[in-house]
Enzyme design. Structure first.
Site, PDB file in Angstrom:
ATOM      1  CB  ILE A   1      40.109  37.373  30.108  1.00  0.00           C
ATOM      2  CG1 ILE A   1      38.779  36.706  29.768  1.00  0.00           C
ATOM      3  CG2 ILE A   1      41.169  36.362  30.479  1.00  0.00           C
ATOM      4  CD1 ILE A   1      38.302  35.724  30.781  1.00  0.00           C
ATOM      5  N   GLY A   2      41.937  38.807  32.516  1.00  0.00           N
ATOM      6  CA  GLY A   2      43.255  39.427  32.755  1.00  0.00           C
ATOM      7  C   GLY A   2      44.361  38.469  32.362  1.00  0.00           C
ATOM      8  CG  ASP A   3      48.088  38.907  34.404  1.00  0.00           C
ATOM      9  OD1 ASP A   3      48.932  38.301  35.064  1.00  0.00           O
ATOM     10  OD2 ASP A   3      47.281  39.713  34.908  1.00  0.00           O
TER      11      ASP A   3
ATOM     12  CB  THR B   1      46.692  38.579  41.372  1.00  0.00           C
ATOM     13  OG1 THR B   1      45.802  39.291  40.550  1.00  0.00           O
ATOM     14  CG2 THR B   1      47.201  37.346  40.680  1.00  0.00           C
TER      15      THR B   1
ATOM     16  N   GLY C   1      49.513  42.312  38.663  1.00  0.00           N
ATOM     17  CA  GLY C   1      49.563  43.738  38.341  1.00  0.00           C
ATOM     18  C   GLY C   1      48.621  44.077  37.215  1.00  0.00           C
TER      19      GLY C   1
ATOM     20  N   GLY D   1      47.041  43.680  34.196  1.00  0.00           N
ATOM     21  CA  GLY D   1      46.890  42.506  33.330  1.00  0.00           C
ATOM     22  C   GLY D   1      47.151  42.777  31.869  1.00  0.00           C
TER      23      GLY D   1
END
Lengths: 131, 195
Positions: free
Chosen positions: A30-32, A1, A52, A54
């Protein structure tokens, strides 16, 4: 990221985050990073970009949490960053970068290193990986 | 008037054994992106324009996990996601599930500026990209040989790897410890891998 946060000379804050997510992730996971308030947040007080684990960042609504403790608890930027990294991540591993409308810059992480760099108008500049 | 300030990141959690030249490459990219942002700020660019400019640069270089050089899904493809937020009026834009957009952060910006929405995902985001005419690539533009190797290792270790590079000589410290799995959502990470 990857991420960037900026406060400009008029005190306007902004944040942006972009990622490919997890290696070997399930398609559709889906992550953060795209979740406003979790991986990215900006308001009149500050701008924050996270990276990091997520799922832990989402549970903590980490980016918004930095702004919230500044707003409600009256913490300064670095205090707010240290507080959320220490108190909100549970066992999650993550890091974040942040700026404030006063021209401050801060970062924090609770894992082994974070690729980061920061600079301010008065000539301060730092690029680092480890503690 | 306040003094401007800027910060960039390229991911948290780094293998302590990361080779020195990889560390130097990463630091040089961070410094280059910082300087790009600094010169824009010195020309009075707005904060929202500068964060987009800098993240586009980070997405285009394959060193970090975004855009070109993104981590791979279990199928060996790339699904990217990004978001952007403008503090003064808390305007924001986000995208997920992108497979062809060269710079996801710019599509997120277009969601914020050119749509009534905050978040578009997968086929909807891809058709918005077509409609906006943003620069697009074939999915394999984003795939690097390094990451193909890392995906192979992750599959062999039957694990999902977090947002940082894993050492070529196996999983230590920041990678996922197969012996002592990291918890995710309260479950051992290995629970997810077989899926």
């Amino acid at each position: 990221t990857v991420g960037c946060v900026v406060v400009d000379s008029q005190g306007r804050c902004a944040a942006a985050t972009s990622t490919g997510g997890l290696m070997n992730k399930r398609t559709g996971r889906i992550g953060d990073s795209p979740l406003i308030g979790a991986g990215t947040y900006a308001c009149d007080l500050c701008g924050v970009s996270c990276t990091g684990e997520g799922e832990a960042i989402i549970r903590a609504t980490l980016a918004r949490e930095v702004a919230a403790v500044m707003e409600y608890k009256g913490l300064g930027l670095q205090e707010a960053v240290d507080f959320v990294i220490k108190e909100r991540l549970d066992e999650g591993k993550a890091g974040l970068i942040a700026v404030s409308n006063k021209g401050e810059v801060a970062y924090g992480f609770n894992c082994v290193g974070m690729f980061r760099g920061c600079a301010t108008q008065d000539g301060f500049m730092e690029v680092g990986i480890w503690e | 008037m306040v003094g401007w300030a800027i910060a960039v990141h390229g991911g948290a959690g780094v293998d302590p054994n990361l080779p020195t030249e990889r560390q130097e490459q990463a630091k040089q990219l961070l410094a280059r992106c910082l300087n790009l942002g600094i010169s824009a700020l010195r020309s009075s660019a707005s904060a929202i324009d500068v964060v987009e400019l800098v993240v586009r640069e980070l997405e285009t270089d394959p060193i970090f996990n975004s855009g070109r050089g993104s981590a791979l899904t279990e199928k060996g493809t790339v699904e990217m996601e990004a978001s952007i937020m403008d503090g003064p009026r808390r305007r924001c834009g986000a995208v997920s599930g992108l497979t062809t957009v060269k710079n996801p952060v710019s599509l997120a910006r277009l969601v914020m500026d050119k749509s009534p929405h905050s978040y578009l995902a997968f086929s909807g985001a891809e058709s918005f990209a077509k409609q906006m005419g943003v620069e697009r690539e074939e999915n394999d533009y984003f795939i690097t040989q390094d990451n193909v190797g890392m995906l192979k290792q992750a599959k062999e270790a039957n694990s999902i790897v977090f947002d940082y590079r894993i050492p070529t000589n196996g999983f230590e410290s920041c990678g996922v410890e197969v012996e002592s799995p990291i918890q995710m959502n309260g479950l051992p990470i290995s629970v997810y891998a077989p899926e």
